[in-house]
Design a protein around this motif. Structure first.
Motif, PDB file in Angstrom:
ATOM      1  N   ASN A  22      49.635  63.469  33.813  1.00  0.00           N
ATOM      2  CA  ASN A  22      48.591  63.024  33.120  1.00  0.00           C
ATOM      3  C   ASN A  22      47.121  63.514  33.641  1.00  0.00           C
ATOM      4  O   ASN A  22      46.112  63.832  32.975  1.00  0.00           O
ATOM      5  N   ALA A  23      47.150  63.337  35.053  1.00  0.00           N
ATOM      6  CA  ALA A  23      45.573  64.012  35.868  1.00  0.00           C
ATOM      7  C   ALA A  23      45.473  65.391  35.430  1.00  0.00           C
ATOM      8  O   ALA A  23      44.188  65.773  35.160  1.00  0.00           O
ATOM      9  N   GLY A  50      55.493  67.286  32.689  1.00  0.00           N
ATOM     10  CA  GLY A  50      54.783  65.900  32.732  1.00  0.00           C
ATOM     11  C   GLY A  50      54.777  64.955  34.310  1.00  0.00           C
ATOM     12  O   GLY A  50      54.283  64.008  34.301  1.00  0.00           O
ATOM     13  N   GLY A  51      55.622  65.495  34.904  1.00  0.00           N
ATOM     14  CA  GLY A  51      55.868  64.802  36.237  1.00  0.00           C
ATOM     15  C   GLY A  51      56.260  63.285  36.147  1.00  0.00           C
ATOM     16  O   GLY A  51      56.959  62.750  35.057  1.00  0.00           O
ATOM     17  N   ASN A  52      55.468  62.515  36.840  1.00  0.00           N
ATOM     18  CA  ASN A  52      56.039  60.938  36.762  1.00  0.00           C
ATOM     19  C   ASN A  52      55.338  60.479  35.762  1.00  0.00           C
ATOM     20  O   ASN A  52      55.511  59.399  35.322  1.00  0.00           O
ATOM     21  N   SER A  53      54.238  61.176  34.976  1.00  0.00           N
ATOM     22  CA  SER A  53      53.630  60.523  33.944  1.00  0.00           C
ATOM     23  C   SER A  53      54.340  60.389  32.786  1.00  0.00           C
ATOM     24  O   SER A  53      54.198  59.313  32.011  1.00  0.00           O
ATOM     25  N   ALA A  54      55.624  61.100  32.649  1.00  0.00           N
ATOM     26  CA  ALA A  54      56.424  60.818  31.533  1.00  0.00           C
ATOM     27  C   ALA A  54      57.253  59.546  31.820  1.00  0.00           C
ATOM     28  O   ALA A  54      57.657  59.013  30.570  1.00  0.00           O
ATOM     29  N   HIS A  55      57.219  58.863  32.802  1.00  0.00           N
ATOM     30  CA  HIS A  55      57.744  57.541  32.986  1.00  0.00           C
ATOM     31  C   HIS A  55      56.939  56.398  32.918  1.00  0.00           C
ATOM     32  O   HIS A  55      57.490  55.344  33.049  1.00  0.00           O
ATOM     33  N   THR A  56      55.838  56.616  32.671  1.00  0.00           N
ATOM     34  CA  THR A  56      54.752  55.712  32.613  1.00  0.00           C
ATOM     35  C   THR A  56      54.726  54.941  31.341  1.00  0.00           C
ATOM     36  O   THR A  56      55.524  55.241  30.339  1.00  0.00           O
ATOM     37  N   PHE A 219      66.255  56.134  50.415  1.00  0.00           N
ATOM     38  CA  PHE A 219      65.305  55.995  49.176  1.00  0.00           C
ATOM     39  C   PHE A 219      65.798  56.986  47.825  1.00  0.00           C
ATOM     40  O   PHE A 219      66.303  57.939  48.108  1.00  0.00           O
ATOM     41  N   LEU A 220      65.551  56.232  46.846  1.00  0.00           N
ATOM     42  CA  LEU A 220      65.670  56.892  45.572  1.00  0.00           C
ATOM     43  C   LEU A 220      64.555  57.054  45.071  1.00  0.00           C
ATOM     44  O   LEU A 220      63.280  56.526  45.199  1.00  0.00           O
ATOM     45  N   ILE A 221      64.224  58.223  44.173  1.00  0.00           N
ATOM     46  CA  ILE A 221      62.971  58.552  43.661  1.00  0.00           C
ATOM     47  C   ILE A 221      63.028  58.243  42.153  1.00  0.00           C
ATOM     48  O   ILE A 221      63.815  58.800  41.341  1.00  0.00           O
ATOM     49  N   ARG A 222      62.107  57.505  41.745  1.00  0.00           N
ATOM     50  CA  ARG A 222      62.056  57.032  40.423  1.00  0.00           C
ATOM     51  C   ARG A 222      61.524  58.161  39.485  1.00  0.00           C
ATOM     52  O   ARG A 222      61.833  58.289  38.217  1.00  0.00           O
ATOM     53  N   GLY A 223      60.632  59.069  40.077  1.00  0.00           N
ATOM     54  CA  GLY A 223      60.253  60.028  39.126  1.00  0.00           C
ATOM     55  C   GLY A 223      60.736  61.537  39.430  1.00  0.00           C
ATOM     56  O   GLY A 223      61.861  61.534  39.600  1.00  0.00           O
ATOM     57  N   THR A 224      59.844  62.363  39.152  1.00  0.00           N
ATOM     58  CA  THR A 224      60.084  63.814  39.039  1.00  0.00           C
ATOM     59  C   THR A 224      60.628  64.322  40.281  1.00  0.00           C
ATOM     60  O   THR A 224      60.285  63.894  41.485  1.00  0.00           O
ATOM     61  N   ALA A 225      61.622  65.253  40.326  1.00  0.00           N
ATOM     62  CA  ALA A 225      62.268  65.909  41.561  1.00  0.00           C
ATOM     63  C   ALA A 225      61.206  66.993  42.087  1.00  0.00           C
ATOM     64  O   ALA A 225      61.528  67.877  42.970  1.00  0.00           O
TER      65      ALA A 225
END
Length: 497
Positions: A22-23, A50-56, A219-225
């Motif tokens: 997004n940014a 899209g990185g983590n933005s795809a999960h927002t 830890f699990l990573i909610r977003g992008t690898a």
């Protein structure tokens, strides 16, 4: 249709944007709208862009009166107080208020670039007043921005990770890709995310606890690898950029322990915490489950669970809670009695039953209302539960195993209201930062729903505008015949190759 260079062509670029969420997209669009030529480098393949933005799902928005999908009003001061509370004061008020004010004006611009909004859905009504939801979620937002960028002539390259950047003092010169390619530009925006998917850095930050555990290993990573923090570490360690934030602080949520290692996204969240109790693997409670509304406090629970033995917790509810929270993707462990539930969750029976018995006896039930800070609380038990405390006594009972789910890290680059990267407290004339790489300026700790997108949108737009301005100044100082070094080979990874 925009022209896309062939691999043999060379193009002078004004603004280089490193990142693909997004940014980064906001920066690329703003720079292009300002008349600059723009190249965006996304380290992920196109399918994972899209990185983590795809999960927002939404954007926290200030507004002084009802606005289409936003009900009532959410004025600046209330937004600021919400942010102040969750950060415990670890925030730059000037930059925070800049983000808050920008959040009130950005949606018309977002719509022009193809983003659509929708009313809050059932299960998200707590934020119907404060947050504007994207129709189709973050993936639709990211796709809309990419379509708009391509239509405007932004060059886009996928699978183009940047390993290091070349500087002359505080001035950006060029980026060096993992494939050995050197890309020079008049200005640059860094929006490449945090270091949440870099397990080694997480281990280094969190270290070993008193039980001999390495918490980060669980830890699990909610977003992008793809958010490895390569450029963040490079800027901090090799170029001496000014840093902000604590490397152990992050948007960290207690998520379903059965979630995948990466990209589980929003659907892995367990939202029933405030309706029951949470115990650790020893069967003991460890925090006030009713401290505040879930959208304001959900992001503290990942860190709380990370501090427990084995970095695991268990959310325990009874049938009275069913239908009052967004159901998770995977059903919980179900049992007709509490002892049976303890057995199925492999929790020590005696301690678990003592915890539940003590909690039930301590409940002082008044007028239960999960939409307000009600008067249902505990008395004589530690930790207290300050709201929504009701005995867990009506079968069947349900348990959900929880692990820490990291969304993004808060260690970042220190910046100001121009989004410039700072070195020895002096701003770079042509290197800017947005998104997760600078979120720690606003978020020292804690989180409230949708504010990450507010920060990314505000500073992405600022960084893109400033980068275009810096490129324009550079052009005036250096005529086209003198910019042979500012040439790039677009390569076969071009968006339309």
């Amino acid at each position: 249709m925009p022209h896309h260079p062939t691999p043999a062509e060379h193009t002078a670029v004004d603004v280089l944007v490193i990142g693909g969420g997004n940014a980064a997209l906001c920066a690329a669009l703003m720079a292009r709208e300002a008349g600059a030529s723009v190249l965006l480098l996304e380290s992920a393949p196109r399918a994972w862009r899209g990185g983590n933005s795809a999960h927002t799902r939404n954007l926290r928005c200030m507004h002084d009166a009802p606005q289409d999908v936003l009900v009532d009003a959410y004025p600046e001061e209330e937004f600021w107080q919400d942010l102040l509370k969750v950060t415990g004061g670890l925030t730059n008020e000037h930059l925070a208020r800049l983000v808050i004010r920008e959040s009130s004006t950005c949606r018309p611009w977002m719509r022009r670039h193809g983003v659509h909004f929708q009313p809050a859905l059932a299960g998200t009504l707590h934020v119907a007043r404060t947050n504007a939801f994207f129709m189709g979620g973050g993936k639709a937002l990211v796709n809309a921005y990419y379509r708009s960028a391509e239509q405007l002539g932004v060059q886009i390259r996928y699978e183009a990770p940047v390993e290091r950047i070349e500087m002359e003092g505080r001035r950006f010169i060029a980026a060096h890709l993992a494939n050995g390619e050197r890309i020079a530009a008049r200005s640059c925006v860094l929006a490449a995310g945090g270091f949440e998917s870099n397990r080694e850095w997480l281990r280094e930050a969190w270290g070993q606890n008193e039980r001999g555990e390495w918490p980060a290993d669980n830890f699990l990573i909610r977003g992008t690898a793809y958010n490895k923090g390569v450029l963040l570490r490079h800027l901090l360690d090799d170029h001496g950029a000014d840093r902000i934030g604590d490397p152990t602080q992050a948007h960290m949520v207690a998520i379903d322990a059965r979630a995948p290692l990466y990209d589980g996204g929003i659907c892995t969240r367990i939202d029933c915490v405030s309706l029951g109790v949470v115990v650790n693997r020893n069967g003991e409670r460890f925090y006030d489950e009713g401290e505040d509304f879930w959208p304001k406090r959900y992001a503290i629970w990942g860190r709380l669970v990370a501090q427990q033995p084995g970095q695991i917790g268990y959310s325990i509810i009874d049938s009275k809670a069913i239908g009052r929270f967004m159901p998770p993707v995977f059903p919980g462990v179900k049992a007709d009695t509490l002892p049976e539930l303890a057995q199925k969750l492999d929790l020590p029976l005696d301690t678990f039953m003592r915890t539940l018995t003590d909690y039930n006896a301590a409940c002082r039930v008044g007028q239960f209302d999960h939409t307000t800070l009600d008067d249902c609380h505990t008395k004589g038990v530690a930790p207290a539960k300050t709201h929504w405390a009701r005995p867990i006594d009506t079968g069947p009972f349900y348990g959900y195993a929880l692990k820490p789910g990291v969304t993004f890290t808060y260690l970042g680059l220190h910046t100001d209201d121009t989004a410039a990267v700072r070195f020895n407290n002096q701003p770079s004339p042509n290197l800017f930062v947005a998104g997760e790489m600078m979120a720690g300026n606003v978020l020292g700790k804690g989180y409230t729903a949708g504010v990450g997108m507010s920060i990314g949108t505000a500073f992405g737009r600022i960084a893109g505008t400033q980068a275009a301005r810096a490129a324009s100044v550079s052009k005036k100082a250096l005529p086209p015949d003198g910019i042979a070094s500012i040439a790039i080979n677009s390569g076969a990874n071009n968006a339309n190759a």
